[in-house]
Design a protein around this motif. Structure first.
Motif, short mmCIF file in Angstrom:
data_model
loop_
_atom_site.label_atom_id
_atom_site.label_comp_id
_atom_site.label_asym_id
_atom_site.label_seq_id
_atom_site.Cartn_x
_atom_site.Cartn_y
_atom_site.Cartn_z
N LEU A 32 1.02 -1.17 0.19
CA LEU A 32 -0.02 0.10 0.13
C LEU A 32 0.89 1.15 -0.12
N ASP A 33 0.78 2.04 -0.81
CA ASP A 33 1.61 3.34 -0.76
C ASP A 33 1.03 4.35 -1.70
N ASN A 34 0.98 5.83 -1.29
CA ASN A 34 0.47 6.90 -2.21
C ASN A 34 1.59 7.42 -3.18
N PHE A 35 2.85 7.10 -2.98
CA PHE A 35 3.94 7.24 -3.81
C PHE A 35 4.50 8.81 -3.71
N PHE A 36 4.26 9.17 -2.51
CA PHE A 36 4.65 10.51 -2.09
C PHE A 36 6.41 10.51 -2.12
N THR A 37 6.84 9.51 -1.51
CA THR A 37 8.08 9.46 -1.28
C THR A 37 8.44 7.92 -1.89
N GLY A 38 7.60 6.80 -1.79
CA GLY A 38 7.87 5.58 -2.34
C GLY A 38 7.69 5.67 -4.02
N ALA A 39 8.18 4.66 -4.56
CA ALA A 39 8.54 4.44 -5.87
C ALA A 39 8.05 3.50 -6.55
N LYS A 40 7.06 3.03 -7.76
CA LYS A 40 6.67 1.83 -8.14
C LYS A 40 8.19 1.12 -8.53
N LYS A 41 9.35 1.84 -9.01
CA LYS A 41 10.57 1.20 -9.39
C LYS A 41 11.14 0.16 -8.51
N ASN A 42 10.77 0.76 -7.05
CA ASN A 42 11.25 -0.14 -5.81
C ASN A 42 10.66 -1.45 -6.02
N VAL A 43 9.46 -1.60 -6.12
CA VAL A 43 8.87 -3.00 -6.07
C VAL A 43 8.41 -3.54 -7.55
N GLU A 44 9.43 -2.85 -8.68
CA GLU A 44 8.78 -3.30 -9.89
C GLU A 44 9.32 -5.00 -10.25
N HIS A 45 10.38 -5.47 -9.30
CA HIS A 45 10.88 -6.78 -9.69
C HIS A 45 9.93 -7.61 -8.94
N LEU A 46 8.88 -7.34 -8.19
CA LEU A 46 7.79 -8.05 -7.73
C LEU A 46 6.72 -8.31 -8.58
N ILE A 47 6.43 -7.32 -9.35
CA ILE A 47 4.95 -7.27 -10.06
C ILE A 47 5.24 -8.23 -11.10
#
Length: 313
Positions: A32-47
């Motif tokens: 769960l994230d609103n991507f204010f400081t998080g980023a999709k690229k940080n978890v793209e390897h899990l998609i």
């Protein structure tokens, strides 16, 4: 046995490493994230993993899911980001805790709060044990984060006392590693970038203030161990590396490891910046059989490699 686990702030620096660990262990994970400081690229390897899903959501709003465990990590953690919108920072800490606790109460999930060494403020006790109540300025520029996290701890303990909720609290000390935001103002990433680019390394104050630096892999192991403890042990538990360095020593070590031509300059110390920070981890050793194993030089080399490999400027 696989569990269904919710990680709020799961696309952030710590959250993304935690999601990776939990997915690799075979659990079903909701990030769960609103991507204010998080980023999709940080978890793209899990998609693409069938046991991983990512949801854009802000924890200041309620969220519903059927889960067994919740790790509540959602909150900007660097001064640049949490001071950008201090009211939103406090909302994230307080409303976020309330909403995650409410969810845990409804589905009877176990829930862990990622608290912080900032609850100790500018400590007058050194090193800091969990019994120390801290020395925090309630009206300063850092208060939105410090007091927000302190209030979240209060809420967790009150949900425990009032609703018998299964809670865990960890107080995280300075942590570094791959996937840190490059320009978030935190000292390790700042120094590494400046050194790699042969820029001046900026130290605030005289550099004699101390910090203890924990590599991300050690923290993740500790958090999972904490979640797996018996229900009657709630914490809070300090998680950090008790080996202490001055900021000046850190800068000199990074210059050496990067073969940098950078020079060091000293700037005025920010308001309410703690003079020393070192965890007493006796409780973590006793209850979790946990202590950091990755020392500073080894961890810095891994982070330097990550920044270099990813051409982070």
């Amino acid at each position: 046995m696989a569990k269904r686990i919710l990680v709020s702030g799961g696309a952030g620096f710590i959250g993304s490493h935690l999601c990776t660990k939990l997915v690799q262990d075979g659990n079903d994970v909701i990030c769960l994230d609103n991507f204010f400081t998080g980023a999709k690229k940080n978890v793209e390897h899990l998609i693409g993993y069938t046991n991983f899903e990512i949801v854009r959501h802000d924890v200041i709003d309620p969220f519903r899911a059927e889960v067994d465990e919740i790790y509540n990590l959602a909150c900007p953690a660097s001064p640049i980001h949490y001071q950008y919108d201090p009211i939103q920072t406090t909302k994230t800490s307080v409303y976020g805790a309330l909403n995650m606790l409410g969810l845990a109460k409804r589905v009877r999930a176990k829930i862990l709060q990622a608290s912080t060494s900032e609850v100790y403020g500018d400590p007058e006790v050194h090193p800091q044990p969990e019994e120390y109540w801290g020395n925090v300025n309630p009206i300063g520029i850092r208060s939105c984060y410090d007091e927000g996290k302190r209030c979240a701890e209060t809420l967790f303990m009150d949900y425990r006392r009032q609703h018998n909720l299964r809670i865990k609290i960890v107080r995280i000390f300075n942590t570094y590693g791959p996937k840190m935001l490059a320009h978030d103002g935190r000292v390790v990433s700042n120094f590494i970038l400046q050194a790699l680019n042969n820029q001046v390394i900026t130290i605030y104050g005289d550099g004699q203030q101390t910090r203890s630096f924990q590599y991300i892999d050690d923290l993740i192991e500790g958090m999972v161990k904490m979640m797996d403890t018996e229900d009657n042990f709630t914490g809070p538990v300090n998680m950090g590396n008790p080996v202490e360095f001055t900021i000046l020593e850190l800068a000199q070590k990074i210059i050496k490891l990067t073969n940098s031509k950078s020079e060091i300059v000293f700037l005025p110390l920010p308001h309410d910046d703690p003079k020393q920070r070192k965890p007493d981890i006796s409780l973590a050793k006793e209850k979790l059989n946990w202590e950091p194993t990755i020392q500073l030089e080894e961890g810095l080399l891994k982070m330097i490699e990550y920044f270099t490999k990813n051409h982070i400027q």
